[in-house]
Design a protein around this motif. Structure first.
Motif, mmCIF file in Angstrom:
data_model
loop_
_atom_site.group_PDB
_atom_site.id
_atom_site.type_symbol
_atom_site.label_atom_id
_atom_site.label_comp_id
_atom_site.label_asym_id
_atom_site.label_seq_id
_atom_site.Cartn_x
_atom_site.Cartn_y
_atom_site.Cartn_z
ATOM 1 N N ILE B 21 0.799 -0.750 -0.144
ATOM 2 C CA ILE B 21 0.091 0.089 0.015
ATOM 3 C C ILE B 21 1.134 0.900 0.228
ATOM 4 C CG2 ILE B 21 -1.698 0.776 1.100
ATOM 5 C CD1 ILE B 21 -2.447 -1.867 2.523
ATOM 6 N N ASP B 41 -9.027 4.303 0.402
ATOM 7 C CA ASP B 41 -10.039 3.816 0.327
ATOM 8 C C ASP B 41 -9.585 3.270 -1.168
ATOM 9 O OD1 ASP B 41 -11.805 4.386 2.096
ATOM 10 O OD2 ASP B 41 -10.527 6.491 1.451
ATOM 11 N N PHE B 43 -7.856 1.163 -2.645
ATOM 12 C CA PHE B 43 -7.514 0.116 -1.398
ATOM 13 C C PHE B 43 -8.813 -1.356 -1.511
ATOM 14 C CE2 PHE B 43 -7.203 -2.296 2.419
ATOM 15 C CZ PHE B 43 -6.518 -3.144 1.871
ATOM 16 N N MET B 44 -9.797 -0.499 -0.425
ATOM 17 C CA MET B 44 -11.214 -1.294 -0.514
ATOM 18 C C MET B 44 -11.994 -1.199 -1.555
ATOM 19 S SD MET B 44 -14.161 -0.301 0.106
ATOM 20 C CE MET B 44 -14.437 1.570 -0.099
ATOM 21 N N ALA B 47 -10.531 -4.303 -3.342
ATOM 22 C CA ALA B 47 -10.919 -5.807 -2.632
ATOM 23 C C ALA B 47 -12.645 -6.144 -2.836
ATOM 24 C CB ALA B 47 -10.798 -5.960 -0.926
ATOM 25 N N CYS B 80 -9.765 -0.288 -10.336
ATOM 26 C CA CYS B 80 -9.230 1.133 -10.174
ATOM 27 C C CYS B 80 -8.473 2.242 -10.458
ATOM 28 C CB CYS B 80 -8.276 0.279 -8.833
ATOM 29 S SG CYS B 80 -9.648 -0.458 -7.853
ATOM 30 N N GLY B 215 -5.120 -3.999 -2.372
ATOM 31 C CA GLY B 215 -6.584 -4.633 -1.374
ATOM 32 C C GLY B 215 -6.730 -6.196 -1.947
ATOM 33 N N ILE B 225 -14.266 -8.433 4.370
ATOM 34 C CA ILE B 225 -13.956 -7.208 3.421
ATOM 35 C C ILE B 225 -15.104 -6.231 3.686
ATOM 36 C CG2 ILE B 225 -12.193 -7.421 2.208
ATOM 37 C CD1 ILE B 225 -14.658 -7.786 -0.419
ATOM 38 N N GLY B 230 -9.928 -0.159 4.706
ATOM 39 C CA GLY B 230 -8.900 0.684 3.656
ATOM 40 C C GLY B 230 -8.257 1.863 4.906
#
Lengths: 325, 303, 385
Positions: B21, B41, B43-44, B47, B80, B215, B225, B230
């Motif tokens: 990250i 976020d 990163f979230m 996922a 992303c 993520g 998750i 994140g």
């Protein structure tokens, strides 16, 4: 706001809050307590404005100072049972002052690293300090730890909330506009030039942190005696951000703007709640046409924040162009 | 001794995810000089993209398998990257000449917007979701009781590969040279004919793709998750980036590993109650002693 | 001229916002008051604990819908006024004041987290508005006054139940405790479990903490493994428990894990998977319970929300149902009379079991112990209070 305005404002505010407090028991208790929040948020925003706006530092840990003040004041007043009115005022003021002073000590501790750091680094260090203070309270079993602390006395009222707001506004304005206080602005505008002119930038930065933290501590004490229950989680990063947003929205270093922003941002969520509650609008058939607002209130808040930053980055009320060099 | 070695493995596993990250963080900061709070976020979102993609990919590729897992990861990185480029275009680009504070607050606003939107019942909802198995899993348990997971090895390998790939991009390619020029002096870079907008978009896309990869790998290791997953890793990864010297790629990786190992050892041997404060404690100490970070270059202030 | 433009602008904005906020009608003036009963609810619909708030709200809403489908209470429909407190301290005090002073609700339902219930309780007490918390297990909540009730059992009971169960049924000697240091619920349960377990002659082998929101527990679990316990008590929420079980198995820990009602959720097993097999937890009800009340609730909930109700949803449902029953008994919505009726509740057949309100306004009811078998919650035993 210049110093003469500040004096008029100060006296006017004191008279006004005395008059309003006479009628306090006739106000709907929801709006009355919202008004306490407004007073407390004015203190927080104006005191942070001294650090972020006038001195050009960047603190993201104001909620930490608030926590120190809240816990100290609450721990002190919880030692007392029912008191007669005069004694309770004395105890309350003493507790608030003690909370403010301890917060000022915390401010001194945070202020020291600022001697070496600036900008984003400083922001992240103050954020870290704020979180560390929160974790410390979370582990302090004597004040309830993560379970929180019940505050026995609900002594905060309209007079104290706005009286202290007036004091904060006056002190910060008077400080910045004094001969001594011009140094804050010099540090903000050009630190290197300021120090070349013989201004002790160190002293000014630390002073800003200590004074700002003191008033944040007072605000914390008022908060504790208004909500009557405090948990470490209430003084988290989100709370610090909320105060920073008030300062930025009001326009950095613009006291009147910051006061208005504090009022607006306290009322905004309540306004959105009111919109969600509207039962029907003439011409629209469905009942509760805006009930979706209650689901999306925080989404609207963050969208507004972004839009405001994009359209008026210098703050809603600032007349000057942006402060960047 | 076994316990200590196990804690070391735990710390390295955690640290390599933080490192991943942190790589994205440090890239964006290195070029644009601002903390992209929304990185955690993205990163979230990475996922969650994997969560929704995995069943679709399973129709074409065997799942769990290395190929299928990498496909999920690749597509989610692409998604992303687009999201990151869009965020930069809509929210950050108009503010490029504004004070840093304004941009930081906007970034916080973007971060809150993503979190609250995703928490809404009609989007992802707040309840945690279980992340499907996309990579084949093996447990390696040694006789002495040491245990290692194949997922942890994947994280370690991917972090290392991405670190090398990034170094290659930054140091050996044309766009990398443009990025370095921009980071050194944006005005001069623009004068030299570098299209700063494209370079910044590219940086954001790359940083967001890295966040998505992190993520997915995070979700593979910790298969629960939720929209706020994140926040904490994001903050810690930022600390890791600063610790290593922000803008410095190997520094970010080193910072991540140091934070992961220290946190694990303190939690395991001293007290886990102060766990959240450890990363910040390290950060404060480092900044007081060596503000430019472990591997960072000292910046001289020009008057 | 120019200088004042900003101020005029801001004054205008201020006036508009004040106007907007003033828009909601004061209590009593609304034309709808006469034919509906307003019930207030505050829940964490957003923020870090949104998953619990959304769950309990779904249960509460279902109960209100059910009641209205059956012609409401006292011949009037119920109207649920829900306010989100964002999982943020400071908010409950504000929203509960709004519900009472501006909306004019006759009773308050909420909250899951004890810390937020504790903030609201003194306000309800002061205004003599009955408040029923669905799931706040900290004993202090109902100590705020005689208008504060709850429909869940409290930490001392559940902690002791699990201490007895682990000591007597599982015959454990030496257990480790892994507590969520950020959650008052977890801390309370851990405290009473330890007291009960030690009083029964057991030993606490190790104590470790984590914070809700953490995803990596390997450091704590490795330390626990080194202490070599024969069981691990994890009084946390399902959001973390699944991962804890998973990581424990990965580290080679084979002893059973056990915990409290925070485990109860259909999201637990998908996350923890096979690692949860043979673990135990105490809770209020089992969705597998064959009683018609439970089956009906589960069926309706699935039809409305397309998911299996968890403990929070069931408790949210019961909190609204017990309030409606008290209003029917009292024959009025007057706060003092409803309070008396609530205090006299005996053997109320709720989804979460037979609820009797004791002298301290806590729900005295049986706990069920479930185990996880083949990915399903399986009934083990019922413990009477």
């Amino acid at each position: 706001m210049n110093i003469r305005h500040a004096k008029t404002f100060f006296l006017g505010a004191l008279v006004l809050c005395f008059l309003v407090s006479l009628f306090a028991n006739q106000i709907n208790s929801y709006w009355l307590f919202i008004s306490y929040d407004i007073g407390i948020n004015i203190i927080l925003a104006v005191s942070l404005n001294l650090i972020n706006g006038y001195t050009g530092q960047f603190s993201l840990g104001h909620a930490g100072f608030m926590a120190v003040g809240a816990y100290t004041a609450a721990a002190i007043t919880n030692q007392f049972g029912e008191l007669n009115p005069y004694l309770s005022i004395a105890v309350f003021l003493g507790a608030l002052l003690a909370g403010g002073l301890l917060a000022a000590v915390a401010g001194l501790l945070v202020g020291i690293p600022t001697l070496r750091l600036r900008g984003d680094y400083l922001a992240i260090v103050t954020l870290g300090f704020g979180e560390i203070i929160r974790v410390v309270f979370q582990n302090m079993q004597s004040v309830g730890g993560a379970r929180g602390l019940s505050v026995m006395h609900g002594w905060t009222n309209f007079f104290w909330a706005f009286g202290f707001a007036a004091v904060t506004v006056y002190v910060v304005t008077a400080l910045v506009h004094s001969t001594y206080g011009r140094g804050f602005i010099a540090v903000r505008d050009d630190e290197v030039a300021a120090s070349a002119m013989g201004i002790s930038t160190t002293k000014y930065k630390v002073t800003a942190f200590v004074v700002g933290a003191f008033f944040a501590g007072i605000a914390g004490g008022l908060y504790a005696h208004s909500k009557q229950f405090i948990t470490p989680g209430g003084f988290n990063f989100m709370q610090s951000i909320a105060i920073v947003v008030m300062v930025i929205l009001g326009g950095m270093g613009n006291t009147i703007g910051v006061i208005i922003a504090a009022i607006l941002l306290t009322l905004l969520p309540e306004g959105l709640r009111a919109i969600a509650d509207i039962e029907h609008i003439p011409g629209i058939v469905t009942a509760h046409p805006f009930v979706w607002v209650s689901d999306t209130r925080m989404i609207i808040y963050s969208l507004l924040l972004i839009i405001l930053m994009l359209t008026r980055p210098q703050g809603l009320f600032s007349l000057r162009k942006s402060l960047s060099k | 001794m076994t316990e200590f070695l196990q804690q070391l493995i735990n710390g390295l596993a955690l640290g390599s995810i933080l490192a991943l990250i942190a790589l994205g963080y440090t890239m964006v900061y290195g070029i644009l000089r601002f903390i992209n709070f929304a990185h955690g976020d993205i990163f979230m979102l990475g996922a969650f993209a994997g969560f929704y993609l995995a069943p679709k990919v399973a129709m074409f590729l065997p799942m769990p398998s290395i190929g299928g897992g990498l496909a999920v990861m690749g597509i989610s990185m692409a998604i992303c990257a687009v999201v990151g480029i869009l965020i930069e275009k809509l929210a950050y680009r108009p503010l490029r000449r504004s004070p840093k504070l304004t941009v930081l607050i906007t970034a916080i606003g973007v971060s809150l917007l993503i979190e609250y939107t995703c928490q809404n019942d009609h989007v992802f909802g707040a309840a945690p979701k279980s992340f499907p198995t996309i990579f084949p899993e093996y447990h390696i348990t040694q006789l002495s009781g040491l245990s290692l997971n194949s997922n942890q090895i994947i994280v370690f390998a991917v972090t290392l590969i991405l670190l090398l790939a990034l170094r290659f991009i930054v140091l050996k390619t044309k766009i990398g040279m443009a990025m370095r020029a921009l980071s050194f002096n944006p005005e001069a870079a623009a004068l030299m004919g570098i299209n700063t907008d494209i370079v910044i978009s590219f940086t954001f896309g790359l940083g967001s793709a890295l966040a998505a990869a992190a993520g997915i790998l995070f979700a593979v290791n910790y298969p629960s998750i939720d929209p706020l997953m994140g926040v904490l890793p994001g903050l810690k990864a930022f600390v890791a980036a600063v610790l290593g010297g922000i803008g410095n790629l190997p520094g970010a990786a080193l910072g991540g590993v140091i934070i992961g190992v220290t946190e694990t050892l303190v939690a395991g041997y001293i007290s886990s109650t102060y766990r959240d404060a450890i990363a910040f404690g390290i950060l404060i100490i480092i900044l007081l002693v060596k503000p430019s970070g472990l591997l960072g270059k000292k910046e001289i202030e020009k008057v | 001229m120019k200088i004042w433009r900003g101020q005029i602008l801001s004054a205008a904005v201020l006036a508009v916002s004040l106007f907007l906020s003033g828009c909601n009608k004061p209590p009593g003036e609304s034309f709808a008051t006469s034919d509906v009963i307003k019930v207030g609810e505050f829940a964490s619909m957003t923020g870090s604990e949104a998953t619990f708030g959304q769950s309990s709200h779904q249960g509460t809403q279902l109960a209100i819908d059910d009641l209205n489908a059956a012609d409401g209470v006292l011949g009037k429909k119920l109207e649920l006024h829900m306010e989100d407190d964002q999982s943020q301290a400071g908010q409950p005090a504000t929203v509960v004041r709004k519900l009472i002073s501006s909306d004019g609700v006759v009773a308050i339902l909420g909250e899951v987290a004890s810390s937020r219930s504790l903030e609201a309780a003194p306000i309800c007490q002061e205004n003599k508005i009955p408040m029923i918390s669905p799931a706040s297990t900290n004993p202090k909540v109902t100590e705020a006054g005689d208008y504060i009730f709850r429909v869940c059992f409290i930490d001392p009971f559940q902690g002791t139940v699990m201490a007895n169960f682990s000591r007597k049924t599982l015959k454990l000697q030496n257990v480790a405790v892994l507590t969520d240091a950020k959650s008052d619920y977890s801390l309370g349960l851990a405290k009473f479990f330890k007291e009960g377990f030690v009083a029964d002659g057991g030993k606490i082998a190790a104590e470790q903490n984590y914070s809700s929101g953490d995803k990596d527990f390997s450091a704590e679990l490795t330390a626990i493994k080194a202490a070599n316990p024969d069981g691990i008590f994890v009084p946390g929420y399902y959001t973390e428990v699944g991962l804890i079980a998973l990581q424990a198995k990965q580290l080679g820990i084979t002893v059973p894990l056990f915990g409290g009602d925070g485990w109860e959720s259909s999201a637990l097993v998908p996350i923890g998977g096979a690692a949860l097999e043979g673990d135990y937890f105490s809770t209020h009800y089992s969705p597998q319970d064959t009683s018609p009340a439970v089956q009906n609730f589960v069926k309706e909930f699935k039809a409305k929300y397309n998911s299996t109700p968890d403990a929070m949803a069931a408790l949210g449902y019961d909190s609204a149902m017990i309030l409606a029953a008290a209003m029917k008994t009292a024959g009025t919505t007057d706060g003092a009379k409803v309070r008396d009726a609530l205090a006299a509740t005996k053997n109320f057949a709720g989804v979460t079991g037979k609820i009797t309100i004791d002298a301290n306004r806590n729900a005295s009811k049986a706990a069920v112990i479930l185990t996880i078998n083949n990915g399903q919650f399986q009934y083990v035993q019922t413990v009477q209070p």
